[in-house]
Scaffold this active site. Structure first.
Site: not given
Length: 200
Positions: A147, A149, A154
């Site tokens: 779940h 996100k 970089d």
């Protein structure tokens, strides 16, 4: 009395075996998943503390929906990537973000993605489009759902929040996105990404 106790034990064992076989018959993976979940639960979570005064010196940006616009906000950050992008996603169906990731790959940025297994069957998932673009896309096989996100850019910038990388998150849902530019924080998120990748 001893005979009655033995009989009770035999009945109890038979009952327990019956229940276990019944569960196994309906779901052969039940006990494997249970063991995996217990092993995950028993391992202590990796908690890292940050001095808030140090984080306050970092550059922090936010975006909220509604109104729509966070997808473009995220895609713009991807467009600025120079070296690497590591992503963890539950939902991955947004065309603009997908295009930004593919463009990053084409200009030489290392793009690595971990998705929830639901993307294997989701009609609108961009999984196969990303793979066709030669992007390394893996499936996080955690017993529950993957779940996260998260996008790490970089090794110095973290994009996270409630925002799934879907059109619904941008145009229909109430969501939030936060971008923090902090190398130490980014390394912590990257280490978690690498741990999830290694476990799969």
């Amino acid at each position: 009395m001893k005979r009655k106790n033995n009989k009770f034990i035999e009945i109890s064992i038979a009952f327990i075996l019956g229940v276990a076989l019944g569960i196994y018959g309906q779901n052969p993976d039940y006990f494997t998943n249970l063991i995996n979940q217990k092993s995950l639960a028993s391992s202590a979570p990796k908690i890292k503390h940050y001095n808030i005064s140090e984080l306050l010196r970092s550059k922090v940006s936010t975006c909220f929906t509604p109104p729509a616009g966070c997808t473009k906000f995220i895609a713009n950050q991807i467009d600025r990537a120079e070296e690497s992008i590591y992503m963890q996603a539950y939902g991955m169906s947004d065309a603009l973000i997908t295009t930004a990731l593919i463009n990053a790959q084409m200009r030489g940025v290392k793009v690595r993605i971990l998705l929830d297994r639901s993307n294997l069957k989701q009609k609108f998932s961009k999984l196969h489009e990303l793979q066709r673009a030669k992007i390394d896309v893996g499936i996080d096989k955690v017993p529950g759902i993957a779940h996260n996100k998260v996008i790490i850019i970089d090794r110095k910038k973290v994009i996270t929040g409630s925002f799934n990388f879907t059109a619904a998150a941008d145009k229909r849902n109430a969501e939030n996105v936060i971008i923090i530019e902090d190398r130490e924080l980014a390394e912590s998120y990257l280490q978690n990404w690498l741990n999830r990748k290694a476990s799969n």
